[in-house]
Motif scaffolding. Structure first.
Motif, PDB file in Angstrom:
ATOM      1  N   UNK A   1       0.846  -1.189   0.000  1.00  0.00           N
ATOM      2  CA  UNK A   1       0.000   0.000   0.000  1.00  0.00           C
ATOM      3  C   UNK A   1       0.887   1.247   0.000  1.00  0.00           C
ATOM      4  N   UNK A   2       0.586   2.196  -0.924  1.00  0.00           N
ATOM      5  CA  UNK A   2       1.408   3.389  -1.050  1.00  0.00           C
ATOM      6  C   UNK A   2       1.179   4.326   0.129  1.00  0.00           C
ATOM      7  N   UNK A   3       2.279   4.765   0.753  1.00  0.00           N
ATOM      8  CA  UNK A   3       2.171   5.683   1.873  1.00  0.00           C
ATOM      9  C   UNK A   3       2.119   7.116   1.361  1.00  0.00           C
ATOM     10  N   UNK A   4       1.223   7.904   1.914  1.00  0.00           N
ATOM     11  CA  UNK A   4       1.116   9.313   1.546  1.00  0.00           C
ATOM     12  C   UNK A   4       2.095  10.111   2.392  1.00  0.00           C
ATOM     13  N   UNK A   5       2.931  10.861   1.716  1.00  0.00           N
ATOM     14  CA  UNK A   5       3.950  11.638   2.422  1.00  0.00           C
ATOM     15  C   UNK A   5       3.290  12.793   3.168  1.00  0.00           C
ATOM     16  N   UNK A   6       3.598  12.916   4.454  1.00  0.00           N
ATOM     17  CA  UNK A   6       3.032  13.970   5.274  1.00  0.00           C
ATOM     18  C   UNK A   6       3.820  15.257   5.067  1.00  0.00           C
ATOM     19  N   UNK A   7       3.100  16.319   4.735  1.00  0.00           N
ATOM     20  CA  UNK A   7       3.738  17.638   4.616  1.00  0.00           C
ATOM     21  C   UNK A   7       3.649  18.320   5.969  1.00  0.00           C
ATOM     22  N   UNK A   8       4.803  18.623   6.534  1.00  0.00           N
ATOM     23  CA  UNK A   8       4.845  19.177   7.877  1.00  0.00           C
ATOM     24  C   UNK A   8       5.981  20.188   7.969  1.00  0.00           C
ATOM     25  N   UNK A   9       5.689  21.344   8.570  1.00  0.00           N
ATOM     26  CA  UNK A   9       6.720  22.346   8.772  1.00  0.00           C
ATOM     27  C   UNK A   9       7.014  23.158   7.527  1.00  0.00           C
ATOM     28  N   UNK A  10       8.225  23.711   7.487  1.00  0.00           N
ATOM     29  CA  UNK A  10       8.627  24.634   6.426  1.00  0.00           C
ATOM     30  C   UNK A  10       8.971  23.896   5.134  1.00  0.00           C
ATOM     31  N   UNK A  11       8.473  24.421   4.022  1.00  0.00           N
ATOM     32  CA  UNK A  11       8.840  23.935   2.691  1.00  0.00           C
ATOM     33  C   UNK A  11       9.294  25.133   1.872  1.00  0.00           C
ATOM     34  N   UNK A  12      10.518  25.033   1.349  1.00  0.00           N
ATOM     35  CA  UNK A  12      11.055  26.091   0.484  1.00  0.00           C
ATOM     36  C   UNK A  12      10.760  25.699  -0.961  1.00  0.00           C
ATOM     37  N   UNK A  13       9.955  26.505  -1.639  1.00  0.00           N
ATOM     38  CA  UNK A  13       9.445  26.109  -2.944  1.00  0.00           C
ATOM     39  C   UNK A  13      10.293  26.545  -4.120  1.00  0.00           C
ATOM     40  N   UNK A  14      10.807  25.575  -4.845  1.00  0.00           N
ATOM     41  CA  UNK A  14      11.422  25.836  -6.152  1.00  0.00           C
ATOM     42  C   UNK A  14      10.356  25.547  -7.197  1.00  0.00           C
ATOM     43  N   UNK A  42      -0.387  37.546  -6.814  1.00  0.00           N
ATOM     44  CA  UNK A  42      -0.126  37.687  -8.246  1.00  0.00           C
ATOM     45  C   UNK A  42      -0.100  36.304  -8.898  1.00  0.00           C
ATOM     46  N   UNK A  43      -1.295  35.793  -9.221  1.00  0.00           N
ATOM     47  CA  UNK A  43      -1.406  34.429  -9.736  1.00  0.00           C
ATOM     48  C   UNK A  43      -0.661  34.231 -11.038  1.00  0.00           C
ATOM     49  N   UNK A  44      -0.549  35.265 -11.834  1.00  0.00           N
ATOM     50  CA  UNK A  44       0.193  35.164 -13.089  1.00  0.00           C
ATOM     51  C   UNK A  44       1.620  34.696 -12.831  1.00  0.00           C
ATOM     52  N   UNK A  45       2.237  35.247 -11.795  1.00  0.00           N
ATOM     53  CA  UNK A  45       3.608  34.874 -11.462  1.00  0.00           C
ATOM     54  C   UNK A  45       3.658  33.548 -10.708  1.00  0.00           C
ATOM     55  N   UNK A  46       2.696  33.312  -9.833  1.00  0.00           N
ATOM     56  CA  UNK A  46       2.698  32.061  -9.066  1.00  0.00           C
ATOM     57  C   UNK A  46       2.547  30.851  -9.978  1.00  0.00           C
ATOM     58  N   UNK A  47       1.757  30.992 -11.033  1.00  0.00           N
ATOM     59  CA  UNK A  47       1.532  29.876 -11.960  1.00  0.00           C
ATOM     60  C   UNK A  47       2.712  29.618 -12.887  1.00  0.00           C
ATOM     61  N   UNK A  48       3.651  30.529 -12.940  1.00  0.00           N
ATOM     62  CA  UNK A  48       4.782  30.355 -13.866  1.00  0.00           C
ATOM     63  C   UNK A  48       6.114  30.508 -13.147  1.00  0.00           C
ATOM     64  N   UNK A  49       6.164  30.103 -11.894  1.00  0.00           N
ATOM     65  CA  UNK A  49       7.407  30.176 -11.127  1.00  0.00           C
ATOM     66  C   UNK A  49       8.475  29.293 -11.765  1.00  0.00           C
ATOM     67  N   UNK A  50       9.700  29.796 -11.963  1.00  0.00           N
ATOM     68  CA  UNK A  50      10.782  28.943 -12.473  1.00  0.00           C
ATOM     69  C   UNK A  50      11.177  27.891 -11.449  1.00  0.00           C
ATOM     70  N   UNK A  51      11.602  26.745 -11.952  1.00  0.00           N
ATOM     71  CA  UNK A  51      11.941  25.631 -11.071  1.00  0.00           C
ATOM     72  C   UNK A  51      13.317  25.779 -10.425  1.00  0.00           C
ATOM     73  N   UNK A  52      14.062  26.797 -10.828  1.00  0.00           N
ATOM     74  CA  UNK A  52      15.432  26.946 -10.312  1.00  0.00           C
ATOM     75  C   UNK A  52      15.591  28.191  -9.439  1.00  0.00           C
ATOM     76  N   UNK A  53      14.471  28.804  -9.040  1.00  0.00           N
ATOM     77  CA  UNK A  53      14.543  29.999  -8.191  1.00  0.00           C
ATOM     78  C   UNK A  53      13.673  29.817  -6.956  1.00  0.00           C
ATOM     79  N   UNK A  54      14.217  30.206  -5.817  1.00  0.00           N
ATOM     80  CA  UNK A  54      13.490  30.109  -4.557  1.00  0.00           C
ATOM     81  C   UNK A  54      12.752  31.424  -4.308  1.00  0.00           C
ATOM     82  N   UNK A  55      11.426  31.382  -4.390  1.00  0.00           N
ATOM     83  CA  UNK A  55      10.634  32.593  -4.205  1.00  0.00           C
ATOM     84  C   UNK A  55       9.398  32.357  -3.322  1.00  0.00           C
ATOM     85  N   UNK A 190       9.265  37.961 -20.190  1.00  0.00           N
ATOM     86  CA  UNK A 190       9.403  36.512 -20.329  1.00  0.00           C
ATOM     87  C   UNK A 190       8.402  35.777 -19.442  1.00  0.00           C
ATOM     88  N   UNK A 191       8.220  36.277 -18.217  1.00  0.00           N
ATOM     89  CA  UNK A 191       7.244  35.665 -17.310  1.00  0.00           C
ATOM     90  C   UNK A 191       5.851  35.724 -17.922  1.00  0.00           C
TER      91      UNK A 191
END
Length: 296
Positions: A1-14, A42-55, A190-191
């Motif tokens: 049975x696949x275990x669901x990973x628990x999201x807990x605490x701080x997550x830095x989003x790339x 600003x959903x326009x920017x949130x939907x197109x966040x680059x995968x290599x920048x921490x924002x 570009x964004x």
């Protein structure tokens, strides 16, 4: 049975996943209802966040997003900041954790000023910024269209969908009208180009590009932004025509829930928007914090 990973605490989003974007929307709705405000995201920017920048900085409690801070970096001098904490989790240090992470990130980029924005009616937001000893900078109105279609429109301009060949003209307009460097204008363009939910219009006068306007469609209401007319063509009624034709286009798409923002002190723009049928809904206050250039 696949275990669901628990999201807990701080997550830095790339970049942001679909689940994270959904969680941000849910948290914003909770805060809006509780505080009787309208969170500015600003959903326009949130939907197109680059995968290599921490924002983006997210804080979870047993898979529920309870705190979120977003950086919007349009130039190398300052970072705009939006933040929210679930009402039941406030005064527990979550905002401080998110802010500390954000400050570390901007300092690594050699950015030493943060510009926070908060709904004028957000007592918790303004209280937090006062506690940080921030300095009030300016305010904006959020305005909503009253659904009355424009009458007696002029027809001097051709307002059309932006093409890839127009990019340099758009960069030039953004650079002149928003006081951006060419590099920062290129990044912003570009964004916008990478966003699948944006409508981008160009205004031409006898074949010469004189203005532009963008519409973000991924959420309701439709959000008009990036509206500008080159300085030498201002004061001639072209801005009114661009805005009117954009509203007609949106109405034809059955998108008649339309909003935009304007600086409180920009009286000319305020009069223009009111003339087209926009009314004030709420306001946003901007506060600046200057960071020490050396880490303590």
């Amino acid at each position: 049975m696949r275990r669901i990973r628990l999201r807990q605490g701080l997550i830095r989003g790339l970049g942001l996943s679909k689940n994270q974007l959904s969680d941000i929307g849910t948290l914003a709705s909770i805060c809006n209802t509780h505080d009787n405000i309208t969170m500015k995201l600003n959903w326009d920017f949130l939907n197109s966040r680059p995968q290599n920048e921490l924002q983006d900085f997210l804080y979870y409690d047993e898979n529920q997003l309870v705190g979120y801070l977003a950086l919007y970096i349009f130039n190398n001098k300052e970072a705009e900041v939006s933040a929210m904490v679930h009402p039941k989790y406030r005064n527990q240090g979550i905002f401080s954790i998110l802010l500390e992470q954000a400050i570390q990130e901007v300092k690594q980029r050699k950015i030493y000023e943060l510009l926070f924005f908060t709904d004028t009616n957000s007592n918790s937001g303004i209280s937090a910024l006062e506690h940080l000893q921030s300095t009030y900078e300016f305010s904006e109105y959020l305005m909503k269209w009253n659904n009355n279609l424009p009458q007696d429109m002029r027809d001097q301009l051709k307002v059309r969908v932006m093409k890839e060949d127009d990019v340099q003209d758009v960069i030039n307009i953004d650079s002149q009208c928003f006081n951006l460097s060419k590099l920062d204008a290129e990044k912003m363009s570009q964004v916008q180009l990478n966003s699948p939910t944006n409508l981008r219009f160009i205004a031409e006068l006898n074949g010469t590009i004189v203005g532009k306007i963008n519409v973000q469609l991924n959420n309701s209401p439709a959000y008009i932004f990036g509206f500008a007319v080159l300085p030498e063509y201002q004061g001639k009624g072209y801005g009114l025509e661009i805005l009117q034709k954009t509203i007609v286009h949106l109405d034809n798409l059955s998108r008649n829930d339309i909003v935009l923002e304007v600086a409180v002190k920009n009286l000319n723009a305020l009069k223009l928007y009111e003339k087209v049928g926009f009314n004030k809904v709420t306001g946003y206050d901007y506060f600046r914090i200057k960071l020490a250039e050396k880490n303590s």
